[in-house]
Design a protein around this motif. Structure first.
Motif, mmCIF file in Angstrom:
data_model
loop_
_atom_site.group_PDB
_atom_site.id
_atom_site.type_symbol
_atom_site.label_atom_id
_atom_site.label_comp_id
_atom_site.label_asym_id
_atom_site.label_seq_id
_atom_site.Cartn_x
_atom_site.Cartn_y
_atom_site.Cartn_z
ATOM 1 N N ILE A 202 3.951 6.216 -9.872
ATOM 2 C CA ILE A 202 4.509 4.591 -9.369
ATOM 3 C C ILE A 202 2.532 3.822 -9.255
ATOM 4 O O ILE A 202 2.815 2.816 -9.244
ATOM 5 C CB ILE A 202 4.587 4.651 -7.513
ATOM 6 C CG1 ILE A 202 4.816 3.553 -7.069
ATOM 7 C CG2 ILE A 202 3.435 5.857 -7.240
ATOM 8 C CD1 ILE A 202 6.313 2.950 -7.585
ATOM 9 N N ILE A 203 1.836 4.416 -9.161
ATOM 10 C CA ILE A 203 0.833 3.719 -8.998
ATOM 11 C C ILE A 203 0.843 3.615 -10.523
ATOM 12 O O ILE A 203 -0.092 1.826 -10.138
ATOM 13 C CB ILE A 203 -0.808 4.639 -8.759
ATOM 14 C CG1 ILE A 203 -1.871 3.737 -8.687
ATOM 15 C CG2 ILE A 203 -0.792 6.395 -9.937
ATOM 16 C CD1 ILE A 203 -3.361 5.072 -8.357
ATOM 17 N N THR A 204 0.806 3.783 -11.588
ATOM 18 C CA THR A 204 0.736 3.027 -13.029
ATOM 19 C C THR A 204 1.639 2.210 -12.849
ATOM 20 O O THR A 204 1.012 0.963 -13.547
ATOM 21 C CB THR A 204 1.267 4.317 -13.924
ATOM 22 O OG1 THR A 204 0.317 4.916 -14.067
ATOM 23 C CG2 THR A 204 0.540 3.535 -15.215
ATOM 24 N N GLN A 205 3.051 2.854 -12.666
ATOM 25 C CA GLN A 205 3.562 1.168 -12.657
ATOM 26 C C GLN A 205 3.107 0.578 -11.993
ATOM 27 O O GLN A 205 3.299 -1.014 -12.786
ATOM 28 C CB GLN A 205 4.879 1.529 -11.795
ATOM 29 C CG GLN A 205 5.970 3.383 -12.974
ATOM 30 C CD GLN A 205 6.755 3.303 -12.547
ATOM 31 O OE1 GLN A 205 6.855 4.241 -10.835
ATOM 32 N NE2 GLN A 205 7.720 4.386 -13.063
ATOM 33 N N VAL A 206 2.279 0.338 -10.708
ATOM 34 C CA VAL A 206 2.411 -0.428 -10.404
ATOM 35 C C VAL A 206 0.930 -1.637 -11.131
ATOM 36 O O VAL A 206 0.695 -3.155 -11.163
ATOM 37 C CB VAL A 206 1.324 -0.187 -8.384
ATOM 38 C CG1 VAL A 206 0.629 -1.919 -8.170
ATOM 39 C CG2 VAL A 206 2.833 -0.045 -7.751
ATOM 40 N N PHE B 85 0.862 -1.689 0.233
ATOM 41 C CA PHE B 85 0.216 -0.356 0.392
ATOM 42 C C PHE B 85 0.768 1.284 -0.002
ATOM 43 O O PHE B 85 0.514 2.211 -0.951
ATOM 44 C CB PHE B 85 -1.078 -0.185 1.299
ATOM 45 C CG PHE B 85 -1.853 -1.181 1.215
ATOM 46 C CD1 PHE B 85 -2.090 -1.982 -0.133
ATOM 47 C CD2 PHE B 85 -2.698 -1.534 2.697
ATOM 48 C CE1 PHE B 85 -2.916 -2.759 -0.525
ATOM 49 C CE2 PHE B 85 -3.788 -1.999 2.483
ATOM 50 C CZ PHE B 85 -4.024 -3.112 1.237
ATOM 51 N N ARG B 86 1.644 1.080 0.997
ATOM 52 C CA ARG B 86 2.950 2.188 0.697
ATOM 53 C C ARG B 86 3.421 2.461 -0.838
ATOM 54 O O ARG B 86 3.266 4.096 -1.327
ATOM 55 C CB ARG B 86 3.653 1.798 2.130
ATOM 56 C CG ARG B 86 3.431 2.226 3.253
ATOM 57 C CD ARG B 86 3.960 2.293 4.581
ATOM 58 N NE ARG B 86 5.568 2.867 3.819
ATOM 59 C CZ ARG B 86 5.334 4.529 4.612
ATOM 60 N NH1 ARG B 86 4.322 4.649 5.174
ATOM 61 N NH2 ARG B 86 6.776 4.597 4.371
ATOM 62 N N VAL B 87 3.956 1.338 -0.769
ATOM 63 C CA VAL B 87 4.605 1.504 -2.731
ATOM 64 C C VAL B 87 3.832 2.288 -3.440
ATOM 65 O O VAL B 87 4.058 3.198 -4.131
ATOM 66 C CB VAL B 87 5.228 0.130 -3.125
ATOM 67 C CG1 VAL B 87 5.672 0.310 -4.184
ATOM 68 C CG2 VAL B 87 6.591 -0.393 -2.017
ATOM 69 N N PHE C 179 -5.778 -14.654 -4.947
ATOM 70 C CA PHE C 179 -5.388 -13.506 -3.217
ATOM 71 C C PHE C 179 -4.582 -11.806 -3.967
ATOM 72 O O PHE C 179 -4.614 -11.100 -3.570
ATOM 73 C CB PHE C 179 -4.901 -14.379 -2.856
ATOM 74 C CG PHE C 179 -5.631 -14.661 -2.080
ATOM 75 C CD1 PHE C 179 -6.326 -14.562 -1.160
ATOM 76 C CD2 PHE C 179 -5.651 -16.688 -1.864
ATOM 77 C CE1 PHE C 179 -7.022 -15.218 -0.034
ATOM 78 C CE2 PHE C 179 -6.588 -17.490 -1.382
ATOM 79 C CZ PHE C 179 -7.629 -16.955 -1.088
ATOM 80 N N ILE C 180 -3.268 -12.288 -5.222
ATOM 81 C CA ILE C 180 -2.930 -11.283 -5.868
ATOM 82 C C ILE C 180 -3.805 -10.325 -6.269
ATOM 83 O O ILE C 180 -3.777 -9.035 -6.491
ATOM 84 C CB ILE C 180 -1.590 -11.849 -6.500
ATOM 85 C CG1 ILE C 180 -0.071 -12.892 -5.601
ATOM 86 C CG2 ILE C 180 -1.193 -11.193 -7.344
ATOM 87 C CD1 ILE C 180 0.204 -11.979 -5.746
ATOM 88 N N ARG C 181 -4.949 -11.067 -7.044
ATOM 89 C CA ARG C 181 -5.254 -9.470 -7.991
ATOM 90 C C ARG C 181 -6.616 -8.592 -6.986
ATOM 91 O O ARG C 181 -6.569 -7.756 -6.868
ATOM 92 C CB ARG C 181 -6.708 -10.702 -8.422
ATOM 93 C CG ARG C 181 -7.744 -9.983 -9.110
ATOM 94 C CD ARG C 181 -8.792 -11.206 -10.323
ATOM 95 N NE ARG C 181 -9.201 -12.000 -9.201
ATOM 96 C CZ ARG C 181 -10.809 -11.529 -8.180
ATOM 97 N NH1 ARG C 181 -10.861 -9.693 -8.558
ATOM 98 N NH2 ARG C 181 -11.048 -12.087 -7.240
ATOM 99 N N ILE C 182 -7.385 -9.337 -5.807
ATOM 100 C CA ILE C 182 -7.371 -8.626 -4.718
ATOM 101 C C ILE C 182 -6.987 -7.987 -4.334
ATOM 102 O O ILE C 182 -7.486 -6.660 -3.649
ATOM 103 C CB ILE C 182 -8.725 -9.840 -4.086
ATOM 104 C CG1 ILE C 182 -8.052 -10.485 -2.923
ATOM 105 C CG2 ILE C 182 -9.698 -10.365 -5.011
ATOM 106 C CD1 ILE C 182 -8.630 -11.317 -1.984
ATOM 107 N N LEU C 183 -5.899 -8.206 -3.905
ATOM 108 C CA LEU C 183 -4.950 -7.455 -3.465
ATOM 109 C C LEU C 183 -4.750 -6.487 -4.143
ATOM 110 O O LEU C 183 -4.422 -4.962 -3.001
ATOM 111 C CB LEU C 183 -3.329 -8.312 -3.147
ATOM 112 C CG LEU C 183 -1.757 -7.434 -2.137
ATOM 113 C CD1 LEU C 183 -2.716 -6.382 -1.094
ATOM 114 C CD2 LEU C 183 -1.071 -8.488 -2.144
ATOM 115 N N MET C 184 -4.047 -6.605 -5.124
ATOM 116 C CA MET C 184 -3.895 -5.297 -6.002
ATOM 117 C C MET C 184 -5.431 -4.557 -6.490
ATOM 118 O O MET C 184 -5.092 -3.110 -6.797
ATOM 119 C CB MET C 184 -3.709 -5.961 -7.398
ATOM 120 C CG MET C 184 -2.863 -6.154 -7.188
ATOM 121 S SD MET C 184 -0.982 -5.075 -7.484
ATOM 122 C CE MET C 184 -0.204 -5.768 -5.664
#
Length: 411
Positions: free
Chosen positions: A121-125, A105-107, A141-146
């Motif tokens: 950075i939000i676009t890069q993520v 979240f911080r990144v 789980f990666i999907r819902i985390l993103m």
């Protein structure tokens, strides 16, 4: 949230000057990412690489340690000797569980960026997730985390002044051009045609620069950028043959080795002795250090921007406190989201079982009685059964979530 882990090499831990050794060539990324996923026994993996970080987000039943960071580096760089892998694995930042989620979240909210408040950075993520998904590396789980990560980052940018008058790495580079009073009539060679190149051409165009020529590995992308701003486009392999000279060289492309060495630089100069300006925003560094040391060169790179970024940090400390509060709340919310998702997975067979009972009731148990009904009555019965089926599925699922997420109500 115990399933989430992060292994990070960034400007905090590894240092910008050393990061260029850690990045892997794009040609081998797909194969090695799958090997890393298998070796670390991860269900899902996401790979993020920017000019000041290389991070791996994992969904796994195992806790990650520095030992896993070492394994990761040995797969990413099979050519490394064990001493080098040991050295760099010690610089890895490792997060597990709630700490991993908070870090992500911080990144995405730029709180961990070289320049706090930069929006790129939000676009890069988001792009990193899309690439990882396309390579069949991620899981649900990666999907819902993103999804929650992007939602949280947007809230930070909206509800705080963290990005007010944003100062990104790119805008800082443009500020250096203004400080040097570089003429807008300068001939600009742009190496790279991605988002960074697009932003720089747009910014410089607004300040009167018109003489751009862009080189890129993929000619199609170079032409797309060129068409957008009515500039020249060439394949990167033709850079050595370029004969028009230049005043400004901007590089923003991923490469494990410098794109511009001293020999190529001199060819591009065409014997001109005037001062050349270099902006190296490459991943890692695109211009050989020997070139940057020449007397007729003035340059700025990601590493050189670090000092300016620290000043930027001082001016945004109060906003970081507000942003951290938003992130802490988002982590709490996500804990409930993930618990709800686990319930959905645990009860995923309920709809099929209920539907099976419904079909059995209609076609077998009560078939004779139903056959005696009129066509209109059968239609009404079908609607009633459909309605009850949906309610019987949703009620226990919602009740199970309420019991888990609000246990005090049911004491």
């Amino acid at each position: 949230m115990k399933r989430y882990s992060v292994i990070a090499f960034n400007h905090h831990s590894t240092g910008i000057k050393n990061l260029d050794e850690v990045f892997a060539d794009e040609m081998v990324l797909n194969e090695r990412m799958h090997s890393i996923k298998k070796e670390l026994k991860a269900n899902g993996l996401m790979y993020l690489a920017t000019c000041n970080r290389m991070e791996f987000f994992l969904s796994s039943s195992s806790t990650v340690t520095k030992n896993e960071a070492n394994k990761l580096l040995r797969i990413l760089h099979p050519e490394w000797k064990s001493e080098k892998a040991d050295k760099f694995s010690k610089s890895a930042l490792v997060y597990n569980g709630e700490d991993a989620v908070k870090h992500i979240f911080r990144v995405a909210s730029s709180l961990d960026s070289l320049v706090v408040g930069e929006r790129e950075i939000i676009t890069q993520v988001r792009n990193a997730y899309e690439w990882s998904q396309q390579q069949v590396l991620t899981d649900d789980f990666i999907r819902i985390l993103m999804r929650k990560t992007i939602e949280t980052a947007k809230k930070v940018y909206t509800d705080t002044k963290i990005a007010e008058k944003p100062v990104s790495v790119m805008s800082l580079a443009c500020r250096k051009l203004q400080e040097w009073r570089v003429s807008s009539n300068s001939r600009v060679i742009m190496i790279g045609a991605g988002q960074t190149a697009d932003v720089l051409v747009k910014y410089m165009s607004k300040h009167g620069f018109t003489k751009f020529v862009v080189f890129n590995r993929t000619l199609k992308h170079a032409k797309e950028l060129a068409a957008k701003y009515n500039i020249e486009a060439h394949s990167l392999k033709n850079l050595e043959a370029y004969k028009e000279g230049f005043d400004i060289l901007i590089t923003c492309i991923k490469s494990t080795k410098p794109i511009v060495d001293k020999a190529l630089f001199e060819k591009l100069c065409k014997g001109e002795k005037t001062v050349k300006t270099i902006v190296d925003l490459g991943l890692p560094f695109n211009v050989d250090k020997k070139v940057l040391a020449l007397n007729n060169v003035q340059s700025v790179s990601t590493a050189g921007i670090e000092a300016i970024a620290k000043e930027n940090m001082e001016g945004r400390k109060s906003e970081m406190s507000v942003a951290n509060t938003i992130i802490d709340k988002a982590v709490e919310e996500y804990q409930k989201d993930i618990q709800g998702r686990k319930i959905e997975l645990a009860l995923r067979e309920v709809p099929q079982q209920v539907h099976k009972l419904r079909e059995q009731a209609i076609t077998s148990v009560f078939s004779k009685e139903i056959d005696t009904l009129s066509p209109d009555s059968k239609i009404v019965l079908e609607k009633v059964v459909d309605y009850l089926e949906k309610k019987y599925i949703s009620i226990p699922m919602q009740l199970a979530k309420d019991i888990l997420l609000n246990p005090e109500i049911y004491k």
